[in-house]
Design an enzyme around this catalytic site. Structure first.
Site, short mmCIF file in Angstrom:
data_model
loop_
_atom_site.label_atom_id
_atom_site.label_comp_id
_atom_site.label_asym_id
_atom_site.label_seq_id
_atom_site.Cartn_x
_atom_site.Cartn_y
_atom_site.Cartn_z
N LEU A 137 -8.44 0.54 7.21
CA LEU A 137 -7.89 -0.22 8.33
C LEU A 137 -8.32 0.38 9.66
CD1 LEU A 137 -4.32 -0.95 6.95
CD2 LEU A 137 -6.24 -2.54 7.14
N GLU B 79 14.57 -0.26 7.63
CA GLU B 79 14.25 -1.69 7.68
C GLU B 79 14.97 -2.41 6.54
OE1 GLU B 79 9.70 -0.95 9.37
OE2 GLU B 79 10.02 -1.57 7.29
N HIS C 249 7.88 -5.85 10.94
CA HIS C 249 7.02 -5.40 9.83
C HIS C 249 6.22 -6.56 9.25
CE1 HIS C 249 6.67 -1.88 6.80
NE2 HIS C 249 5.58 -2.63 6.76
N VAL C 250 5.51 -7.27 10.11
CA VAL C 250 4.74 -8.45 9.67
C VAL C 250 3.24 -8.32 9.96
CG1 VAL C 250 6.64 -10.10 9.80
CG2 VAL C 250 5.31 -9.61 11.87
N ALA C 251 2.78 -7.14 10.38
CA ALA C 251 1.35 -6.99 10.67
C ALA C 251 0.49 -7.28 9.45
CB ALA C 251 1.07 -5.58 11.19
N TRP C 252 1.01 -7.03 8.27
CA TRP C 252 0.28 -7.21 7.01
C TRP C 252 0.32 -8.64 6.48
CZ3 TRP C 252 2.88 -8.79 2.49
CH2 TRP C 252 4.28 -8.91 2.65
N THR D 161 1.71 0.35 13.52
CA THR D 161 1.82 -0.68 12.48
C THR D 161 1.79 -0.04 11.10
OG1 THR D 161 -0.58 -0.99 12.54
CG2 THR D 161 0.74 -2.47 13.90
N ALA D 162 2.04 1.27 11.02
CA ALA D 162 1.93 2.00 9.75
C ALA D 162 3.29 2.12 9.07
CB ALA D 162 1.31 3.36 10.00
N ARG D 163 4.06 3.10 9.45
CA ARG D 163 5.39 3.33 8.89
C ARG D 163 6.31 3.84 9.98
NH1 ARG D 163 4.32 0.52 5.32
NH2 ARG D 163 4.46 0.85 3.06
N ASP E 79 5.62 -2.29 14.91
CA ASP E 79 5.84 -3.26 13.84
C ASP E 79 6.71 -2.66 12.74
OD1 ASP E 79 5.26 -5.85 12.59
OD2 ASP E 79 4.15 -4.68 11.11
N THR F 283 0.83 -1.21 0.00
CA THR F 283 0.00 0.00 0.00
C THR F 283 0.86 1.26 0.00
OG1 THR F 283 -1.80 -1.14 1.15
CG2 THR F 283 -1.79 1.27 1.26
#
Length: 313
Positions: free
Chosen positions: A157, A258, A279-282, A227-229, A253, A73
């Site tokens: 979201l 990264e 960074h695995v929430a998605w 959990t965004a950026r 997250d 996204t």
């Protein structure tokens, strides 16, 4: 006409990727370094990237490139000013993480409010074994029901998070860049929330929008979740706030860089009540397959002359 498609970081997508619906040549790479971008994209008119940056210095060497299909996204890795000026279409993925990301938010929320990590660690370090009673209360536990959740970023979201919060008996405060009938300003939201969750893109306006001043305005018992950026929260300020007990906990997250190959201020294990996930929430299996299918849908639509999910500069 045959199209040439290059996927620069296929390793970032653990899902089946069906073939596009038109004549094409396809090449994929598990990873691509910034120094390899131009060479690998030479002659390609369609590029797929998740996190490999495409900046002006590379794009100006790729005159045949017509579509950048982002397998995510967020599009902050793309120089959208350049793509807009040079007629390169950028598409992204939308509304695919409607279960996985809200569930990750609530996993962090429950862990923080109930101090699960601290209790787990203390048990495995022997604390329970030498306790005089059947239980102990070293870390405060707070109910979810009846608490207030502040949602900054009220898109698809944010709305899914709100639905789950209300089902748990939480009060919800929301803020967004657009006008809403129930919109609460950020200072009020921070001041009144027990948990704050960030669900908005990283832009010049949102960079470090949560700093020392904002953290100090929150309740001492409050937690914040991002959990965004990375970069929406000032990481040094957050580390300092957690060490000093300015707020009670945080779930992250995302980080500013990264992977954090050179470390990060938030990766100090002595910081109390901080949970960091990579960074695995998605990244539920189901969500990744929805993403992969939509990615090819975007490419098919572009080639058919009806681009979709187009991102403007």
């Amino acid at each position: 006409m045959s199209h040439k498609i290059v996927f620069l970081d296929r390793e970032t997508l653990d899902a089946n990727l069906r073939k596009p619906n038109f004549p094409h040549e396809y090449k994929e790479y598990a990873q691509t370094a910034s120094t390899e971008v131009v060479e690998r994209l030479k002659g390609a008119d369609i590029c797929i990237t998740n996190k490999v940056p495409l900046r002006e210095d590379a794009l100006k060497q790729l005159p045949e490139l017509k579509l950048i299909a982002v397998a995510a996204t967020g599009t902050d890795v793309i120089d959208k000013a350049y793509t807009s000026a040079h007629d390169i279409t950028v598409s992204n993925i939308r509304n695919y993480a409607f279960n996985t990301l809200p569930e990750h938010v609530f996993a962090l929320l429950f862990a923080l409010r109930r101090n699960l990590v601290n209790y787990h660690n203390s048990v495995f370090h022997g604390r329970w074994g030498y306790n005089s009673q059947f239980c102990y209360f070293d870390y405060p536990i707070y109910d979810i029901a009846g608490s207030t959740l502040g949602i900054i970023g009220y898109g698809a979201l944010g709305k899914e998070i709100e639905k789950r919060a209300e089902a748990l008996g939480m009060k919800v405060l929301v803020n967004d860049v657009v006008d809403l009938p129930n919109k609460v300003d950020v200072p009020t939201l921070l001041r009144e929330s027990d948990i704050v969750t960030l669900n908005l893109p990283l832009t010049p306006q949102t960079k470090n929008m949560i700093g020392a001043k904002e953290l100090a305005s929150m309740k001492k018992t409050a937690c914040i979740i991002n959990t965004a950026r990375g970069g929406i929260i000032d990481e040094a300020a957050l580390a300092d706030a957690l060490r000093k007990g300015v707020i009670a906990g945080a779930g992250m997250d995302v980080l500013t860089v990264e992977p954090p190959k050179n470390g990060n201020v938030l990766l100090d294990p002595t910081i109390p009540n901080l949970i960091v996930t990579p960074h695995v929430a998605w990244a539920s299996k189901e969500a990744m397959q929805v993403l992969a299918d939509q990615l090819i849908d975007n490419i098919d639509a572009y080639v058919a002359g009806s681009p979709r999910n187009v991102v403007a500069a």
